[in-house]
Design a protein around this motif. Structure first.
Motif, PDB file in Angstrom:
ATOM      1  N   ALA A   1      -7.187   8.485  -6.019  1.00 52.80           N
ATOM      2  CA  ALA A   1      -7.208   8.743  -7.252  1.00 52.80           C
ATOM      3  C   ALA A   1      -6.304   9.671  -7.923  1.00 52.80           C
ATOM      4  CB  ALA A   1      -8.758   9.052  -7.857  1.00 52.80           C
TER       5      ALA A   1
ATOM      6  N   VAL B   1      -3.420  10.489  -6.885  1.00 49.92           N
ATOM      7  CA  VAL B   1      -1.902  10.032  -7.178  1.00 49.92           C
ATOM      8  C   VAL B   1      -1.988   9.004  -8.258  1.00 49.92           C
ATOM      9  CG1 VAL B   1      -0.285   8.538  -5.964  1.00 49.92           C
ATOM     10  CG2 VAL B   1      -1.615  10.146  -4.709  1.00 49.92           C
TER      11      VAL B   1
ATOM     12  N   ILE C   1       0.316   9.364 -11.321  1.00 47.25           N
ATOM     13  CA  ILE C   1       1.346   8.262 -11.917  1.00 47.25           C
ATOM     14  C   ILE C   1       1.115   7.961 -13.391  1.00 47.25           C
ATOM     15  CG2 ILE C   1       1.826   5.803 -11.680  1.00 47.25           C
ATOM     16  CD1 ILE C   1       0.928   6.179  -8.631  1.00 47.25           C
TER      17      ILE C   1
ATOM     18  N   GLY D   1       4.532   7.149  -7.345  1.00 48.77           N
ATOM     19  CA  GLY D   1       4.563   6.035  -8.272  1.00 48.77           C
ATOM     20  C   GLY D   1       5.176   4.736  -7.504  1.00 48.77           C
ATOM     21  N   LYS D   2       4.576   3.688  -7.507  1.00 52.59           N
ATOM     22  CA  LYS D   2       4.823   2.435  -6.708  1.00 52.59           C
ATOM     23  C   LYS D   2       6.085   2.051  -7.186  1.00 52.59           C
ATOM     24  CE  LYS D   2       0.776   0.779  -4.723  1.00 52.59           C
ATOM     25  NZ  LYS D   2       1.017   1.920  -3.687  1.00 52.59           N
TER      26      LYS D   2
ATOM     27  N   GLN E   1     -11.746  11.602  -1.154  1.00 53.11           N
ATOM     28  CA  GLN E   1     -11.689  10.044  -1.607  1.00 53.11           C
ATOM     29  C   GLN E   1     -11.807   9.339  -0.502  1.00 53.11           C
ATOM     30  OE1 GLN E   1     -11.152   9.342  -5.041  1.00 53.11           O
ATOM     31  NE2 GLN E   1     -11.238  11.302  -5.441  1.00 53.11           N
TER      32      GLN E   1
ATOM     33  N   ASP F   1       3.987  -1.181   1.459  1.00 52.20           N
ATOM     34  CA  ASP F   1       3.366  -0.232   1.650  1.00 52.20           C
ATOM     35  C   ASP F   1       2.843   0.272   3.195  1.00 52.20           C
ATOM     36  OD1 ASP F   1       3.480   1.274  -0.925  1.00 52.20           O
ATOM     37  OD2 ASP F   1       2.067  -0.271  -1.677  1.00 52.20           O
TER      38      ASP F   1
ATOM     39  N   PHE G   1      11.662   1.080  -1.839  1.00 50.82           N
ATOM     40  CA  PHE G   1      11.219   0.685  -3.110  1.00 50.82           C
ATOM     41  C   PHE G   1       9.768   0.773  -3.218  1.00 50.82           C
ATOM     42  CE2 PHE G   1      15.214  -1.206  -3.323  1.00 50.82           C
ATOM     43  CZ  PHE G   1      15.799  -0.677  -4.336  1.00 50.82           C
ATOM     44  N   ALA G   2       8.926   1.159  -2.264  1.00 50.60           N
ATOM     45  CA  ALA G   2       7.342   1.332  -2.217  1.00 50.60           C
ATOM     46  C   ALA G   2       7.136   3.000  -2.322  1.00 50.60           C
ATOM     47  CB  ALA G   2       6.928   0.564  -1.139  1.00 50.60           C
ATOM     48  N   ASP G   3       5.897   3.212  -2.495  1.00 50.43           N
ATOM     49  CA  ASP G   3       5.531   4.730  -2.514  1.00 50.43           C
ATOM     50  C   ASP G   3       4.935   5.125  -1.330  1.00 50.43           C
ATOM     51  OD1 ASP G   3       3.037   3.651  -3.435  1.00 50.43           O
ATOM     52  OD2 ASP G   3       2.500   5.595  -4.245  1.00 50.43           O
ATOM     53  N   ASP G   4       3.781   4.459  -0.729  1.00 51.48           N
ATOM     54  CA  ASP G   4       3.196   4.773   0.463  1.00 51.48           C
ATOM     55  C   ASP G   4       3.748   4.332   1.854  1.00 51.48           C
ATOM     56  OD1 ASP G   4       1.238   5.459   2.145  1.00 51.48           O
ATOM     57  OD2 ASP G   4      -0.206   4.172   1.584  1.00 51.48           O
TER      58      ASP G   4
END
Lengths: 488, 249, 349
Positions: A2, A4, A8, A404-405, B51, C248, C276-279
């Motif tokens: 959450a 993160v 965002i 951010g994705k 979390q 990801d 291009f992905a964050d995780d």
């Protein structure tokens, strides 16, 4: 997690640009568009000698034959160079300016820009103000120069570029275009033809400049291309630290900024060049914002010379910038410390070149990129060692942090080694803000926003430390603002 | 003090804690022992508010306040401290800066004044000396490049600096040699007081030679299957966890 | 711009040059002025290939571009195949194309050699490989080509979830040599290991280029390339890891480490991350340097001559990569290759 997610969200809600206002000063424009006549107009307006005009005209002719570069990982609508103004000066009374004569609007502007109070005092000429020489470039013309006399006592020349063309033609003729040749690249060539103004610094042999030199650039007029030209020469054994900070007011249309900075470093001399760049990045939809296409290069011409570039890049819609070092002198040293933060729809393609030509030359690159929102952040760097550059060393650390994705983080290093005694080390990482670290910090009592801020500050700390103290404080604030949007 | 009742917790859709209940009054030290996979770390993470640990039913409160409704930092401000089994490295943030930031965030949340730099540094020097931590180490980024033992000592140092109400020690003995274990235990014991509660989570009895518990609970299959005095720990050392694992199944 | 097109149309101007970003360090247009005549039918070489010591289930030979065009493995099939691409050609040109299909759960050990039996040829070999779910490919390639040949080998490998690719390429270069591997990585538990060792001398050149594109979540990539350049040789490493949106939990590591043993030699490296992905967790490391003087001195002080000490260290340097080959018999062949190639060179090595 959450935290993160929330970050965002916060990042996506771009804060209205703090510096979004327009100063109402009568402009003195050149007609829109670019032609040989405009080049002549600019040169005439600045009362330049003929040799300067010829230099500009030659650059203009070369520029007409060049194509805009397309290799950077940035995309933007094609620039219509005929739809821009190439000259705009705040109208001022003729003659040398004292602070009293400065348009009060301008002083108000500095206040709104959030120029640190101490430096405002300097601008306002307050007795006992700290010793910063501030050469403020308002749009294109240098308006205020302080501490000139004190600098003159030790022989340091610090003035606007136009003044240097008039007062120090020999130095200009000797060094201008020797680091960044006219035809170096498309934007540098354009700058050579139409450069408006900028700063000139000459530090004579053996002199340690008694104060930090700083300049504020700001783009003010609508559709005004901004083409600063900066030339700094540190003669043998000299030292100077130069600070450059930038902000720009809000605009609907994109504004082009194509500066050229040339540093010349002779034997045993050192230049430290620090930049905090906070130009308008565009609105939440990515509209507007500055195009920042800058050519910055240092020529370590002398043995044991040293150049250190430090930059905090948080603004502009599109950034295309590679402060570089040509390590020509034996035992010369080049450093590049960078924080590049992109958010919203910003695009940055930035990095450095370390060209090792001399023996036992050393370079160090520390780059920290943070991508948030829908932005794109690219590190692009070249480290090369010539066959004769024996005993060279390079260390590169290049880290990217993703928030951010929808953002992108790219690392494009070029490493070229051509002799058996060079040693190059390069490390790069791309990670996102770690959930584990966030939880650990929150378990100790920090809120989510505070935790994000703490971790990000930790991430960029190594670079912030390289900035002069006053700048570091400002930069740290800027990092928080650029990244967290509404976090406060 | 800490009251956990019929706690059910799922991680990634799998139920790990299946009705765990625990009462730890102020002034007491309770040990929770159990085999690998019994849910020991799940218990500590759930109490601290990590979390991904989904409480499906049950409750947990500290001094009557519902812990489960609070974010991790709010629980910390209420005085809950978790000493991590694997403390995290925080690059670029000097340990002292970190602790001072945390302490002031907690004080602010409790409506207290921030602690000034001189008072903070004085306290830090005293506590560091007690834990045999070189003061220079506190200027280095938190836990970065620290050995396992140094990280655990840093956890106890933070504990001493933040002065929490309730302490959870998650496998604090793992990765410690005898000397480090003694230093860490002394640090923990120094914090024992009639106002504080402590939950010591461990796999081995060894730690309990140094930190003497008032009560010992056995966690197996996601719940407490046996409780007793300190002698229960010794008994476990002889007989192992097998019979409890079977009892839980 | 492609080598295939240039060969097909016999138009040298279609060859890639240094003006093409992907070929900036391997300028084929400068090396090949005209496309040579097509290669004639060749003959099966009498000498065994470099993997002869291993008893493969099947041997495929492609000579001057002529030979089998498809290799398929059925569901669950386990096979060890010796694949020899032979250039029996002098100043001529040819192209080979091979498609390899692995049905789900199939396992292929591919012992691939590119053997230049002629001289001054221009050759192009293209593999298209598809791995169905759970299939695995262990590909070990030895490039054994003459120093005047120009050779481009590409492989376009597509993995399905749960598939595994383990590749090691060993080369001593050619006049211009490019070994390019493109992998489409679906994530989903699929894993990729891409390794390489180069040992170059004289004026040889090699270019190891990899492009791994993570298109789905949960994939791992592990790359390690090491090599040494002597004399006036030049090695190029270009490794790109792309992580597309949505991919990801990608974990990707890339390492390239090189030794430069002569002031006339050159290393060019471009390790690239495009995320291009964050995780994700991605990292690359690149080092270029000389042999460790202290280690050299230490070995010499024990009575080993300098040349031998150098050769010892160079081999030890490459050994780490070869140690990652899983099949023992294959690893032994690779070790033998390293011992032979790692000891050569005219700079007193």
């Amino acid at each position: 997690m959450a935290a993160v997610k929330q970050t965002i969200d916060q990042v996506e809600q771009l804060e209205a640009y703090e510096h979004g206002f327009v100063t109402d000063i009568a402009q003195d424009f050149a007609p829109k568009g670019l032609s040989e006549d405009i080049v002549r107009f600019i040169s005439a307006k600045k009362q330049e000698p003929d040799w300067m005009l010829q230099w500009r005209l030659e650059a203009y002719a070369r520029w007409l034959a060049m194509d805009a570069p397309d290799w950077a990982k940035v995309s933007f609508p094609k620039i219509d160079f005929q739809d821009l103004y190439y000259y705009a000066a705040p109208s001022q009374k003729a003659g040398p300016m004292s602070l009293d004569e400065v348009d009060p609007e301008l002083l108000k502007t500095y206040a709104k820009l959030g120029i640190p109070l101490r430096e405002q005092e300097v601008l306002a000429g307050v007795q006992g103000a700290p010793r910063y020489a501030v050469d403020a470039v308002f749009d294109s013309v240098s308006v205020v120069t302080t501490f000139k006399n004190e600098l003159a006592e030790v022989g340091v020349i610090f003035c606007s570029f136009s003044e240097a063309v008039r007062e120090h033609p020999d130095l200009i003729k000797r060094y201008l275009g020797t680091v960044v040749p006219t035809t170096d690249n498309y934007y540098a060539c354009l700058n050579s033809a139409v450069f408006s103004d900028g700063s000139f610094v000459y530090v004579p042999p053996g002199v340690r400049c008694p104060m930090e030199l700083s300049t504020y650039f700001r783009i003010n007029a609508q559709n005004t291309g901004q083409f600063e030209r900066t030339l700094i020469i540190a003669d043998k054994g000299a030292y100077v630290s130069y600070l450059e900070g930038c902000t720009a007011p809000q605009r609907d249309e994109n504004q082009l900024h194509a500066a050229v900075v040339e540093l010349v470093v002779l034997d045993d001399a050192e230049i430290k060049y620090s930049t905090v760049q906070n130009w308008y990045p565009g609105d939440a939809e990515g509209k507007g914002g500055i195009y920042n296409f800058v050519t910055k290069r240092a020529d370590c011409r002398g043995d044991r010379s040293k150049v250190s570039w430090t930059q905090v890049e948080t603004g502009s819609a599109v950034t295309w910038k590679y402060p570089s070092c040509i390590l020509r002198g034996d035992d010369s040293v080049g450093e590049f410390y960078s924080i590049a933060i992109t958010n919203g729809h910003q695009q940055a393609d930035t990095g450095t070149k370390m060209i090792h030509l001399g023996k036992n030359t050393r370079s160090r690159i520390i780059s920290k990129g943070i991508s948030a929102g829908k932005s794109s952040n690219t590190y692009r760097g070249l480290v090369s060692a010539h066959a004769k550059a024996t005993g060279t060393r390079n260390f590169t650390q290049c880290d990217s942090l993703l928030i951010g994705k929808a953002s992108g983080a790219h690392t494009v290093p070029y490493i070229e080694a051509r002799n058996a005694s060079s040693k190059f080390e390069h490390e790069a990482t791309t990670t996102r803000l770690s959930d584990d670290q966030l939880f650990y910090v929150m378990q100790r009592g920090l809120s989510q926003e505070e935790a994000v801020q703490l971790l990000v500050n930790g991430f960029v700390r190594e670079v912030l430390q390289e900035l002069p103290m006053e700048f570091a404080v400002e930069a740290q604030k800027l990092v928080a603002i650029s990244l967290e949007g509404s976090v406060g | 003090m800490l009251s956990v009742s019929n706690l059910h917790v799922a991680v990634g859709g799998t139920e790990i804690l299946k009705g765990l209940s625990l009462e730890i009054p102020a002034g007491e030290v309770h040990a929770v022992m159990g085999p690998n996979g019994a849910g020991k770390s799940t218990l500590s993470y759930t109490l601290a508010g990590r979390q991904g640990y989904e409480v499906t039913s049950g409750s947990a409160s500290l001094n009557g306040e519902d812990l489960l409704a609070m974010a991790a930092n709010e629980r910390a401000a209420k005085g809950l401290f978790l000493s991590f089994q694997y403390p995290l490295e925080i690059p670029g943030v000097p340990s002292l800066t970190f602790i001072r930031t945390a302490l002031n965030a907690q004080r602010k949340a409790r409506g207290e004044d921030e602690i000034g730099a001189p008072a903070f540094l004085k306290l830090a020097r005293e506590q560091a000396a007690k834990l045999k931590i070189e003061f220079d180490m506190l200027k280095r980024p938190l836990n970065v490049g620290f050995s396992g033992g140094e990280k655990k000592r840093m956890e106890i140092f933070q504990m001493a600096m933040l002065s929490p109400q309730f302490l959870i020690l998650d496998e604090t003995d793992s990765g410690l040699d005898i000397d480090a274990l003694r230093i860490v235990s002394e640090g923990v014991n120094a914090l024992r007081s009639p106002e504080r509660g402590m939950l010591v989570i461990t796999h081995y009895q060894r730690l309990l030679d140094y930190i003497k518990p008032d009560r010992v609970h056995v966690l197996a299959g996601g719940k407490i299957v046996a409780s007793g005095g300190p002698e229960l720990a010794l008994e476990l050392e002889d007989t192992g966890y097998d019979r409890f694992a079977q009892a839980a199944a | 711009m492609s080598v295939s097109e240039a060969l097909k149309s016999r138009d040298a101007s279609l060859l890639p040059s240094r003006r093409d970003e992907a070929w900036r360090y391997t300028d084929l247009r400068a090396a090949v002025r005209t496309i040579p005549e097509p290669s004639p039918l060749g003959t099966v070489p009498a000498a065994p290939g470099p993997f002869a010591a291993i008893k493969a289930d099947r041997a495929l030979v492609i000579i001057n571009g002529r030979g089998p065009e498809v290799l398929s493995l059925d569901t669950g099939q386990v096979l060890c195949v010796e694949l020899r691409l032979v250039a029996d050609s002098h100043a001529t040109s040819h192209q080979s194309d091979l498609r390899i299909d692995l049905a789900s759960g199939a396992h292929l050990t591919l012992l691939e050699s590119h053997e230049g039996r002629g001289a001054a040829y221009l050759s192009s070999a293209n593999l298209i490989v598809h791995l169905a779910e759970g299939a695995s490919l262990e590909r070990v390639v030895i490039l054994d080509e003459p120093s005047d040949a120009v050779s481009v080998i590409t492989a376009d490998i597509t993995l399905s979830p749960g598939a595994s690719l383990k590749q090691t390429v060993l080369t001593r270069g050619a006049s211009r040599q490019r070994f390019e591997t493109q992998v489409t990585h679906p994530g989903g538990g699929a894993s990729v290991r891409l390794d390489g060792v180069y040992m170059l001398a004289d004026k040889c050149h090699t270019d190891l280029t990899t492009i791994v594109t993570h298109v789905g979540p949960g994939g791992t990539t592990d790359q390690l390339t090491k090599g040494a350049v002597r004399d006036a040789s030049r090695a190029v490493f270009q490794g790109q890891i792309q992580v597309q949106p949505g991919a990801d939990q990608t974990d990707a590591r890339m390492g390239h480490h090189a030794l430069i043993l002569s002031d006339r030699a050159e290393i060019d490296a471009k390790p690239e991350l495009e995320i291009f992905a964050d995780d994700v967790s991605c990292a690359h490391g690149n080092t270029v340097g000389a042999l460790d003087e202290d280690a050299l001195f230490y070995i010499c002080s024990r009575g080993v001559p300098l040349d031998q000490a150098r050769a010892m260290l160079v081999q030890a340097f490459g050994l780490e990569v070869i140690g990652r080959i899983e099949t023992e018999a294959v690893r032994e062949v690779a070790q033998a290759w390293l011992a032979e190639v790692g000891a050569g060179g005219s700079d007193g090595l």
